[in-house]
Design a protein around this motif. Structure first.
Motif, PDB file in Angstrom:
ATOM      1  N   GLU A 142      10.501  33.412  -2.710  1.00 29.71           N
ATOM      2  CA  GLU A 142      10.071  33.280  -1.319  1.00 29.71           C
ATOM      3  C   GLU A 142      11.277  33.588  -0.440  1.00 29.71           C
ATOM      4  OE1 GLU A 142       8.181  29.745   1.494  1.00 29.71           O
ATOM      5  OE2 GLU A 142       8.628  29.350  -0.591  1.00 29.71           O
ATOM      6  N   PHE A 143      11.085  34.358   0.610  1.00 34.54           N
ATOM      7  CA  PHE A 143      12.168  34.750   1.499  1.00 34.54           C
ATOM      8  C   PHE A 143      11.968  34.123   2.867  1.00 34.54           C
ATOM      9  CE2 PHE A 143      11.899  37.885  -1.765  1.00 34.54           C
ATOM     10  CZ  PHE A 143      13.203  38.284  -2.000  1.00 34.54           C
ATOM     11  N   SER A 144      13.089  33.740   3.483  1.00 38.71           N
ATOM     12  CA  SER A 144      13.000  33.185   4.830  1.00 38.71           C
ATOM     13  C   SER A 144      14.298  33.449   5.584  1.00 38.71           C
ATOM     14  CB  SER A 144      12.758  31.674   4.785  1.00 38.71           C
ATOM     15  OG  SER A 144      12.750  31.152   6.108  1.00 38.71           O
ATOM     16  N   SER A 145      14.151  33.818   6.834  1.00 36.98           N
ATOM     17  CA  SER A 145      15.307  33.936   7.723  1.00 36.98           C
ATOM     18  C   SER A 145      15.245  32.857   8.807  1.00 36.98           C
ATOM     19  CB  SER A 145      15.368  35.331   8.342  1.00 36.98           C
ATOM     20  OG  SER A 145      14.163  35.612   9.021  1.00 36.98           O
ATOM     21  N   ASP A 146      14.391  31.856   8.590  1.00 35.21           N
ATOM     22  CA  ASP A 146      14.291  30.732   9.524  1.00 35.21           C
ATOM     23  C   ASP A 146      15.641  30.033   9.580  1.00 35.21           C
ATOM     24  OD1 ASP A 146      13.676  28.465  11.022  1.00 35.21           O
ATOM     25  OD2 ASP A 146      12.598  27.493   9.377  1.00 35.21           O
ATOM     26  N   PRO A 147      16.310  30.029  10.735  1.00 38.10           N
ATOM     27  CA  PRO A 147      17.659  29.459  10.809  1.00 38.10           C
ATOM     28  C   PRO A 147      17.724  27.975  10.441  1.00 38.10           C
ATOM     29  CG  PRO A 147      16.905  30.166  12.990  1.00 38.10           C
ATOM     30  CD  PRO A 147      15.860  30.573  12.007  1.00 38.10           C
ATOM     31  N   VAL A 148      16.666  27.225  10.697  1.00 41.84           N
ATOM     32  CA  VAL A 148      16.657  25.799  10.349  1.00 41.84           C
ATOM     33  C   VAL A 148      16.656  25.640   8.825  1.00 41.84           C
ATOM     34  CG1 VAL A 148      15.358  23.642  10.509  1.00 41.84           C
ATOM     35  CG2 VAL A 148      15.563  25.123  12.515  1.00 41.84           C
ATOM     36  N   LEU A 149      15.804  26.382   8.138  1.00 40.27           N
ATOM     37  CA  LEU A 149      15.766  26.315   6.678  1.00 40.27           C
ATOM     38  C   LEU A 149      17.066  26.816   6.074  1.00 40.27           C
ATOM     39  CD1 LEU A 149      14.363  25.797   3.984  1.00 40.27           C
ATOM     40  CD2 LEU A 149      13.437  28.138   4.142  1.00 40.27           C
ATOM     41  N   VAL A 150      17.560  27.946   6.546  1.00 39.81           N
ATOM     42  CA  VAL A 150      18.804  28.508   6.010  1.00 39.81           C
ATOM     43  C   VAL A 150      19.945  27.503   6.169  1.00 39.81           C
ATOM     44  CG1 VAL A 150      20.545  30.316   6.333  1.00 39.81           C
ATOM     45  CG2 VAL A 150      18.106  30.915   6.275  1.00 39.81           C
ATOM     46  N   LYS A 151      20.003  26.830   7.316  1.00 44.18           N
ATOM     47  CA  LYS A 151      21.059  25.844   7.551  1.00 44.18           C
ATOM     48  C   LYS A 151      20.915  24.657   6.597  1.00 44.18           C
ATOM     49  CE  LYS A 151      23.367  23.112  11.054  1.00 44.18           C
ATOM     50  NZ  LYS A 151      23.490  22.788  12.464  1.00 44.18           N
TER      51      LYS A 151
END
Length: 172
Positions: A142-151
């Motif tokens: 699963e890929f995500s560039s959501d800054p909250v998740l990445v942080k």
């Protein structure tokens, strides 16, 4: 509606400028031919680089040569599983490719809030989360560039990294 094709690891790493981190949380990942051979007593001939150097190692080496810092942390149960003993043995290849690798005994991670899934984070901008079945076989990414998740993922990785044991000092 057709799904967008997700980038492969080589493409992700090639587009990374600064850092890639990888957190592994499982004690077993499905069977594979290299693990099966190790279980049968066959060991890597570290002097014969062509026999163990794979495209993955080359991708890591090229990224490191460009200045990308690649860190891998593994949270493991103790006593370690047979699979983890094998992973520890073959980690020499990761190190020779330029990765930094550390190990954290699970009992030392009790107070850390960690995600339930393995992941990579590339340049603090993109997360690639791995989903596995109970037997350790890979199910999906699963890929995500959501800054909250990445942080959150990056923070989880850093909390493990800070207390984990460098590969050369961790004994299985």
């Amino acid at each position: 509606m057709p799904q967008k094709k997700q980038p492969g690891f080589a493409e992700l790493l090639a587009s990374t400028d600064r850092a890639a981190v990888h957190l592994e949380l499982r004690d077993v990942y499905g069977d594979n031919p290299r693990f099966a051979a190790w279980r049968q007593g066959r060991r890597t001939d570290w002097d014969d680089r062509a026999s163990w150097w794979h495209s993955f190692h080359e991708q890591i080496r090229q990224a490191v040569d460009r200045g990308v810092v690649i860190r891998r942390a593994r949270v493991v149960s103790e006593p370690v599983s047979e699979y983890i003993r094998w992973e520890h043995y073959v980690t020499r290849a990761n190190i020779e490719a330029g990765e930094q690798v550390r190990w954290l005994p699970r009992w030392r991670a009790t107070d850390l809030l960690l995600p339930p899934n393995d992941f990579w984070v590339f340049d603090d901008r993109l997360a690639r989360t791995h989903h596995f079945a109970g037997d350790g076989s890979h199910v999906a990414d699963e890929f995500s560039s959501d800054p909250v998740l990445v942080k959150k993922l990056s923070s989880g990785f850093e909390s493990v990294w800070e207390r984990a044991i460098p590969h050369e000092k961790y004994e299985v």
